[in-house]
Each structure stands twice: as C-alpha cells, then as structure tokens.
Design an enzyme around this catalytic site. Structure first.
Site, mmCIF file in Angstrom:
data_model
loop_
_atom_site.group_PDB
_atom_site.id
_atom_site.type_symbol
_atom_site.label_atom_id
_atom_site.label_comp_id
_atom_site.label_asym_id
_atom_site.label_seq_id
_atom_site.Cartn_x
_atom_site.Cartn_y
_atom_site.Cartn_z
ATOM 1 N N PRO A 205 -6.547 0.019 -6.599
ATOM 2 C CA PRO A 205 -5.459 -0.330 -5.421
ATOM 3 C C PRO A 205 -5.065 -1.632 -5.010
ATOM 4 C CG PRO A 205 -7.476 0.952 -4.618
ATOM 5 C CD PRO A 205 -7.692 0.547 -6.185
ATOM 6 N N PRO A 206 -4.143 -1.927 -4.559
ATOM 7 C CA PRO A 206 -3.728 -3.179 -3.997
ATOM 8 C C PRO A 206 -4.808 -3.862 -3.118
ATOM 9 C CG PRO A 206 -1.866 -1.637 -3.383
ATOM 10 C CD PRO A 206 -3.053 -0.964 -4.076
ATOM 11 N N HIS A 426 -1.798 13.204 25.690
ATOM 12 C CA HIS A 426 -1.554 13.217 24.380
ATOM 13 C C HIS A 426 -3.139 12.848 23.820
ATOM 14 C CE1 HIS A 426 0.595 12.854 20.691
ATOM 15 N NE2 HIS A 426 -0.130 12.057 20.232
ATOM 16 N N GLU A 427 -3.513 11.637 24.064
ATOM 17 C CA GLU A 427 -4.685 11.218 23.577
ATOM 18 C C GLU A 427 -5.963 12.063 23.849
ATOM 19 O OE1 GLU A 427 -4.522 9.128 21.430
ATOM 20 O OE2 GLU A 427 -2.525 8.604 21.544
HETATM 21 P P1 ADP Z 1 -5.010 -7.369 -5.938
HETATM 22 O O1 ADP Z 1 -4.518 -8.024 -7.380
HETATM 23 O O2 ADP Z 1 -6.131 -6.378 -6.693
HETATM 24 O O3 ADP Z 1 -3.952 -6.585 -5.189
HETATM 25 P P2 ADP Z 1 -5.601 -9.727 -5.045
HETATM 26 O O4 ADP Z 1 -6.732 -10.337 -6.235
HETATM 27 O O5 ADP Z 1 -4.387 -10.179 -4.950
HETATM 28 O O6 ADP Z 1 -5.899 -8.080 -5.092
HETATM 29 O O7 ADP Z 1 -6.630 -9.903 -3.839
HETATM 30 C C1 ADP Z 1 -6.009 -10.436 -2.597
HETATM 31 C C2 ADP Z 1 -7.088 -11.482 -1.710
HETATM 32 O O8 ADP Z 1 -8.167 -10.685 -1.188
HETATM 33 C C3 ADP Z 1 -7.764 -12.336 -2.750
HETATM 34 O O9 ADP Z 1 -6.863 -13.604 -2.559
HETATM 35 C C4 ADP Z 1 -8.992 -12.561 -1.770
HETATM 36 O O10 ADP Z 1 -8.696 -13.415 -1.013
HETATM 37 C C5 ADP Z 1 -9.205 -11.285 -1.271
HETATM 38 N N1 ADP Z 1 -10.131 -10.450 -2.296
HETATM 39 C C6 ADP Z 1 -10.023 -9.379 -2.889
HETATM 40 N N2 ADP Z 1 -11.226 -8.821 -3.469
HETATM 41 C C7 ADP Z 1 -11.916 -9.812 -3.077
HETATM 42 C C8 ADP Z 1 -13.248 -10.046 -3.701
HETATM 43 N N3 ADP Z 1 -13.976 -8.913 -4.298
HETATM 44 N N4 ADP Z 1 -14.066 -10.933 -3.088
HETATM 45 C C9 ADP Z 1 -13.392 -11.973 -2.553
HETATM 46 N N5 ADP Z 1 -12.228 -12.039 -1.985
HETATM 47 C C10 ADP Z 1 -11.369 -10.960 -2.376
HETATM 48 ZN ZN ZN Z 2 -1.106 11.442 18.557
#
Ligand code: ADP
Ligand code: ZN
Ligand code: MG
Length: 631
Positions: A205-206, A426-427
């Site tokens: 995932p992203p 609601h909450e």
């Molecule tokens: P992806 O390419 O999987 O979407 P990125 O490599 O672009 O993720 O990660 C975005 C940012 O999140 C990195 O620049 C870093 O700062 C942080 N990050 C993500 N995973 C790690 C990790 N394992 N250790 C340290 N920093 C991380």
């Molecule tokens: Zn709600």
C-alpha cells in the site's frame, strides 16, 4: 524549416473537414422517401409500432418489413397537418396497444451556433497547427522532447539513502540485500552461472516505503538511481510512451551499473486488451516496448529494474514471467516494533521532551504506515513550533494524533445549543451501541468538539493489528455505525445528514459481507466481486460475471442485513435510553468524555474527574494496540 510548404497541407485539411461535415449532415438527413399516402396507409393497416416526428422528418418503427426494412425515415411536407389529421387515430391505437409510443419533437429554432460552431472548430484547428509550425521555426517546439523519458537521474534531494534510513522492514531489506550484493560484485554471481533477476516488484500500500527501499538499494550498492513514474509513460500521442521506455533503458545502459525504478507500474502494466476505447493501443505499445527492453539487456550489464505497485493483480501476466518481474517483495505496513523504529528514525532530527514515549505512540498507532508516522511527528513538531515551545511534548503528539485521525479541532466554530445536543445524541448513540456489542472494541473517548469535517467523534480502540474480521465482528460494526442515526431517530424525532458517512461505511461493510466474503446463506460462499475496487478497464468485461437475478439478491440481502442491524441497534438504545441520556448530559456539560467516565455511567457508578483525556491512555504499559476514529 520553411513553413510555406505546409500551407497546401493545411488547406487540404480544411477542405477535407468541410467536405466531411457537409457529408455527415447529408447522411443524417438522408431518408428513403415514401409518399405521404403510403405513410397514412401504414397507420391504417396498424403496421406502425412507434414513431417520432422531429422537425419535418418522421421515423417509423414497423411491425413487419416494408421493402425489406422495419425502420422508415421520410419527410413530411406539413407535419402540423399530419398531426391534426391523425391525432385521433394515434390515441385510439395507443390505447389498444397497437401504437406503443409516439412523439412530436418541436421544430428546432434556428440558432447562430449552428454556423458559428463549425467556424470556431476550424479556427481552433488552424490555430493549433499555426502554433506548432511557428514553434518549429523558432526551434522551441514543445513536441521535440516528447520521446525523451522524464527520468530523474540520481536521488532528487541529493541525499544518499541507505538501509539505515529504512526502519522496521527487516524482511524486505534481507531480500533486497542480495540485489545489493549483485550490483556491487556481479562477477561473483556470473562466474558460477547464477542468474540474477532482471526485475523485482515491490508490492504494498502507499506510504509503506517502497520508493524509500528502492533508493536505499541504490544507495547501499553505490550505483546510479534512475526513477520514473508509470504515469509519465502515458501520453495521448501514440508511440511516445514506447520511445520513452527505449530512452530510459538507453540512459541506464550509459550509466550502468544502475537501478531503474518505475513507480506506479500499474499505469503502464495493465492487462492488455482490456482498455476502453481510445488510447489503449498506445498503452499496449508502451508495455510491449517495456517487455522487449527487459528481455533485451544481458545479465552482465548491471541493470536491475525495480518497480512499485499496490495492485499486482491488475498487471499483465507477461510482465511477471521469468526474466522480467519474476520476483515480488511484499512491503507491508509495520508492526508495533517497526512503528517504534520508524518513529525513532524520524525523531532523530527533532527535539523531543522527556515526556515523549515513542513506545507508547507506536502502540497507539496500529495500521499507520511509515509515511503516516513521519507525518505524525511532523504535525507534532509544527504544533510545538506554533506554540513557541523549544521541544516537542507528548501533548503535541496527542493533539497531532487526534488531528490526523479526525482532522484538527475547531474550537472556535460556533455551534448552537441545538447543534450540540444533536451531536451529543448522535455520538452517545454510537458509544452506547459499542458498549453493548460483545465483539466491539471499547470506547476510548467521546467528544462533541468539532474536528475536521465532523461535528463530533467517538474513538474506539482496536484490539490489535489484525485485520482479519469475523462475520460477527463485521455485523457488530454495522450496528455501531448505525448508532448515531438510530439515536437521532429515537430521541430527537428527526434525522440529520450527520450520519451520511456512517451510512456509507455501514453499507460498504454489508456489501462486502454479502458479495465479497460469502457471508450470507442465500448466496453461498461465493465472491461476486472481481478483485475488489472497480477498475473500469477490466470491470467493463467482468462485472456481468453474475446474473441480474443474483444482482437483485445481493441488493436484497444487503438491505436485509442493514435492516437487521438497525433493529438490533434500536433495541440496544431503547433498553439503555436512561444511560444514553446521562452520557448526553455529560457531553453537553463537559464536551469531552474519557472511556473511563463513559464506563462509569454505563455501569451506574459515580463519574469521576477525567484523569487525562489523552489518546495514549491505557497504552503506557500496553497489551493492546489501537487506532481509528469514527465520526
Ligand atoms: P511508497 O513509495 O510505498 O508510497 P514512500 O517510500 O514514498 O512510500 O514513503 C514515504 C515516506 O514515508 C518516506 O519518505 C519516509 O519518510 C516514510 N517512510 C515510509 N516507510 C518508512 C520506513 N520503513 N522507515 C522510515 N521511513 C519510512
Ligand atoms: Zn456517526
Ligand atoms: Mg512511492
């Protein structure tokens, strides 16, 4: 370049355009003329199924072919006369069901756009051609560089990244270690005839650190890093993507040993033959070129292609064949230990107060990715700086966490007493429902202070990192999501739009249970969804993998599930209405309520003062892990 020689071409194009538009006008107006009397006869013989009169053209749909056609289009000299003559007959036949439908579209009034529009189009085409030609003459043609890859050579900010910068991804790093070794010392491998993978796919995932890992491999091995995003290959001009791919590999060969990193490879690597309409030939060409290039370089050239995606399932199988991306490395969201390590890495350049316990923070952020954690620390640092504090405190971390999970607090937003009451009910509805659902995670905090988009929030505390939900857990989540709406209906006598997000989520859960996870008896243990989210290009062909009947059943079952959950929720809230009102009164007075105070009310005990309203409560010695909010 002499642009004069293009003038004949332009003229030719303009003439062609005019002829085409004239011809298409003729075509649409073309009709098989038929005498008026014969048209009338068709009506009298009850031959006409339906007809449309548009301006002075009539299009007839016939029951049986006449002259070999069932559709006849002809001109009417006097449509008004035709109408007044025949109106009675139409109505009679329509009532009998002979004439299924008929329509008179009023004559289109003459519009200046009919003339101006084509002129405008011709003008625009000329203008575009003109700019392009002028650009060529001046040597600043924007298209001249189209075929060149928009590669970023080297690391963008010039900083070398190593495996030390990637925290908590031990298994991933171990697998990549081999690649580093190869890039450093290729002879060692080639001497004994080992075949080194050409391509490695980083799947996850992203924000999980795929890009970071790829950069770290290059950094560790001390080789060049060429990165490009899959979407950079996708252009509307045929052939550009393919030539960019060629260019990319050429560049890499020049600077080898090197790593080519293709981010979001799914943008070019989608399964072929699934595109919708235009542009898919272009994608296929680009993909084919990529396949050719990957086959084309030898094992001795010292080039390794890394690619990142979070949808490996939509990639073209040819990409995954041996010699191409035949290896996949799964990059997952970190576990507790990983989260702590990542926090440590990102805390290095920040000044932390002694109160900050990263272990506690790690425990209360289950499900956060590396990017989320880095963001969390950054938000906290910003809060500290804004308050002119020299160091970042645990209070900043708390506020940052709340801000990230539910948006920033908007203490200044003016809320009327009525708004507050609605939000509180609601909450309280959510919270009371959660409390009475055996598998539901306990309530962590309730607030009617508006945050981000929502007017209030009820936080609860997931038991662990696990995302493996049982049927019962999913069902009870639906019940608790409906809590807000049910409470409004029961105790306010009216419902509000405040529950729309809850309802979306409840519906999605119910749909997943029925159609994805096979959790409903009527439909059996069958998944009717193809690989999850809708992806137009592919789903276009596969959505109809089940019948209309099944589709109807899915809708019915989803509805039934939600109705059941609604009734269940109503029962809980009715049984606990006195306690719910106590919670509402407390919220109206104090705005925020801790999990502890909430439990005291539910158990009929004396409500004490809040010891603290921190999101980190209960995690200090932590057995449990956490996240999430719910509006
Ligand atoms: P992806 O390419 O999987 O979407 P990125 O490599 O672009 O993720 O990660 C975005 C940012 O999140 C990195 O620049 C870093 O700062 C942080 N990050 C993500 N995973 C790690 C990790 N394992 N250790 C340290 N920093 C991380
Ligand atoms: Zn709600
Ligand atoms: Mg990335």
């Amino acid at each position: 370049m002499n642009y004069r020689k293009f003038i004949p071409t332009i003229l030719y194009l303009v003439v062609l355009f005019l002829i085409l538009s004239w011809a298409s006008g003729l075509m649409s107006g073309s009709s098989s003329s038929m005498p008026y009397s014969q048209v009338i006869e068709l009506f009298q013989q009850e031959q006409v199924k339906s007809f449309v009169v548009n301006d002075n053209t009539i299009t007839l749909e016939l029951r049986e072919p006449v002259n070999g056609r069932t559709q006849i289009k002809t001109n009417l000299a006097q449509p008004e006369l035709f109408r007044s003559d025949m109106e009675e007959l139409f109505q009679e036949q329509h009532e009998k069901g002979i004439l299924e439908s008929y329509d008179f579209i009023p004559a289109k009034s003459f519009s200046v756009y009919d003339i101006i529009l084509p002129l405008l189009i011709v003008g625009a085409v000329l203008l575009i051609l003109w700019t392009v030609l002028m650009g060529r003459m001046n040597g600043s043609n924007p298209m001249a560089n189209f075929g060149k890859a928009r590669t970023v050579l080297g690391v963008p900010d010039g900083k070398k990244v190593t495996f030390d910068d990637v925290a908590g991804a031990d298994e991933e790093k171990e697998e990549l270690e081999e690649i580093v070794d190869f890039l450093r010392n290729p002879q060692k491998f080639t001497q004994i005839g080992a075949r080194i993978p050409h391509g490695i796919l980083l799947v996850g995932p992203p924000g999980t650190g795929k890009t970071l890992l790829a950069r770290a491999v290059a950094g560790e091995a001390g080789v060049q890093f060429l990165s490009i995003s899959g979407s950079d290959f996708v252009e509307m001009y045929v052939g550009v993507g393919a030539s960019r791919v060629r260019d990319l590999f050429e560049q890499a060969k020049k600077v080898a040993p090197a790593i080519i990193f293709i981010d979001e490879i799914d943008a070019v690597g989608r399964k072929r033959g699934t595109g919708l309409g235009g542009g898919h030939d272009e994608k296929e060409q680009t993909l084919n070129q990529l396949l050719v290039e990957m086959d084309g370089f030898g094992h001795t050239e010292g080039i390794i292609v890394l690619a990142a995606t979070n949808r490996p399932d939509i990639l073209d199988p040819a990409l995954l064949r041996p010699g191409r991306f035949d290896r996949q490395i799964q990059v997952n969201a970190p576990d507790v230990k990983g989260r702590e390590e990542i926090l440590k890495v990102h805390a290095k350049d920040k000044k932390l107060d002694a109160s900050v316990n990263l272990k506690t923070v790690a425990r209360s952020t289950a499900g956060f990715t590396g990017a989320d954690l880095s963001n969390l620390l950054n938000e906290a640092a910003i809060l500290a700086a804004r308050a002119d504090r020299p160091v970042l405190t645990m209070e900043d971390m708390n506020e940052a966490l709340m801000k990230i999970t539910a948006g920033p607090a908007k203490k200044s937003r003016v809320q009327t007493r009525k708004d507050l009451k609605e939000t509180a009910v609601h909450e309280a509805g959510h919270a009371v429902a959660m409390y009475n659902l055996p598998t539901h995670d306990p309530v962590r905090q309730i607030t009617i202070v508006p945050r981000g988009q929502s007017l209030g929030a009820t936080w609860y505390l997931p038991k662990d990192d696990s995302s493996n939900l049982t049927r019962n857990e999913m069902y009870e989540q639906i019940v608790s999501l409906l809590g807000g709406r049910v409470a409004e209906a029961l105790f306010l006598g009216d419902i509000s739009v405040g529950a729309s997000n809850d309802i979306d989520r409840a519906t999605k859960l119910a749909k997943d249970m029925v159609a994805r996870y096979g959790m409903c008896e009527k439909l059996g243990t069958v998944s009717y969804l193809d690989g999850g989210e809708v992806f137009i290009g592919r789903d276009y062909q596969t959505t109809k993998s089940y019948s209309e009947k099944v589709a109807g059943t899915i809708d019915d079952e989803v509805r039934a599930l939600i109705d059941k959950a609604y009734d269940h929720c109503k029962q809980i809230l009715t049984d606990n209405s006195d306690k719910l009102h106590k919670v509402v009164d407390f919220l109206l007075e104090k705005e925020t309520m801790t999990g502890e105070q909430f439990e005291a009310i539910m158990q009929g005990r004396e409500v004490g003062d809040a010891s603290s309203t921190s999101m980190f409560d209960g995690f200090e010695d932590g057995k449990e892990d956490p996240k999430a909010t719910e509006e």
